[in-house]
Write a protein that holds these residues in place. Structure first.
Motif, PDB file in Angstrom:
ATOM      1  N   ASP A  27       0.829  -1.209   0.000  1.00  0.00           N
ATOM      2  CA  ASP A  27       0.000   0.000   0.000  1.00  0.00           C
ATOM      3  C   ASP A  27       0.857   1.251   0.000  1.00  0.00           C
ATOM      4  O   ASP A  27       0.554   2.234  -0.675  1.00  0.00           O
ATOM      5  CB  ASP A  27      -0.934   0.021   1.213  1.00  0.00           C
ATOM      6  CG  ASP A  27      -2.128  -0.896   1.043  1.00  0.00           C
ATOM      7  OD1 ASP A  27      -2.379  -1.358  -0.079  1.00  0.00           O
ATOM      8  OD2 ASP A  27      -2.811  -1.146   2.057  1.00  0.00           O
TER       9      ASP A  27
ATOM     10  N   SER B 282       0.816   3.986  -3.020  1.00  0.00           N
ATOM     11  CA  SER B 282       0.498   5.375  -2.704  1.00  0.00           C
ATOM     12  C   SER B 282       1.614   6.300  -3.162  1.00  0.00           C
ATOM     13  O   SER B 282       1.371   7.350  -3.754  1.00  0.00           O
ATOM     14  CB  SER B 282       0.271   5.553  -1.206  1.00  0.00           C
ATOM     15  OG  SER B 282      -0.863   4.843  -0.792  1.00  0.00           O
TER      16      SER B 282
ATOM     17  N   ASN C  14      -5.089   5.079   3.827  1.00  0.00           N
ATOM     18  CA  ASN C  14      -5.593   4.166   4.856  1.00  0.00           C
ATOM     19  C   ASN C  14      -6.456   4.896   5.876  1.00  0.00           C
ATOM     20  O   ASN C  14      -7.419   4.334   6.388  1.00  0.00           O
ATOM     21  CB  ASN C  14      -4.442   3.448   5.567  1.00  0.00           C
ATOM     22  CG  ASN C  14      -3.834   2.359   4.726  1.00  0.00           C
ATOM     23  OD1 ASN C  14      -4.326   2.038   3.653  1.00  0.00           O
ATOM     24  ND2 ASN C  14      -2.746   1.789   5.195  1.00  0.00           N
TER      25      ASN C  14
END
Length: 142
Positions: A46, A50, A99
């Motif tokens: 993640d 990102s 997140n």
């Protein structure tokens, strides 16, 4: 401020724009990651997704703005670094803190007791940070 100085000095060619925007957004990604809220870990996958989206989109924004102002009076080109930084902050920060938007951030009552998590609180917080980062860029970029 050092990065800003280099951007203002060397922001003339497309390779220079790519380098300095990528460098600046890499730095911003680290800042955004380390200043994130909450206690939930972020996976390396993640984090890398990102980072890749944030830096690529921010660099593309800068190049797009440069191309757009090429048809306008030369004075408009002076605003490209600021507009690129402002636009990049609008892209980089939400991606690096995705997140928090997805999972929410901790919400506390007036006594400091954790009462839950809120995605809306995360969105509000990230919006405020984006606006403050744009505001902080104003003196150095104009």
């Amino acid at each position: 401020m050092l990065i800003t100085g280099f951007m203002l000095t060397f922001y003339k060619t497309s390779p220079a724009i790519v380098f300095w925007q990528f460098f600046n957004q890499s730095f911003n990604s680290v800042v955004n990651y380390t200043n994130r809220s909450g206690d939930k870990p972020i996976t390396n996958t993640d984090l890398m997704k990102s980072y890749a989206v944030a830096t690529t989109a921010a660099t593309a924004t800068a190049l797009g703005l440069k191309a757009a102002v090429s048809k306008l009076p030369a004075i408009m080109a002076r605003f490209v670094p600021f507009a690129a930084v402002a636009g990049a902050n609008c892209i980089n920060l939400p991606f690096m803190r995705w997140n928090e938007i997805r999972d929410g951030i901790a919400v506390f009552d007036k006594d400091g007791k954790r009462v839950g998590e809120s995605s809306q609180a995360a969105k509000n917080a990230i919006t405020q940070v984006v606006l403050s980062r744009i505001g902080m860029a104003v003196p150095g970029m104009n």
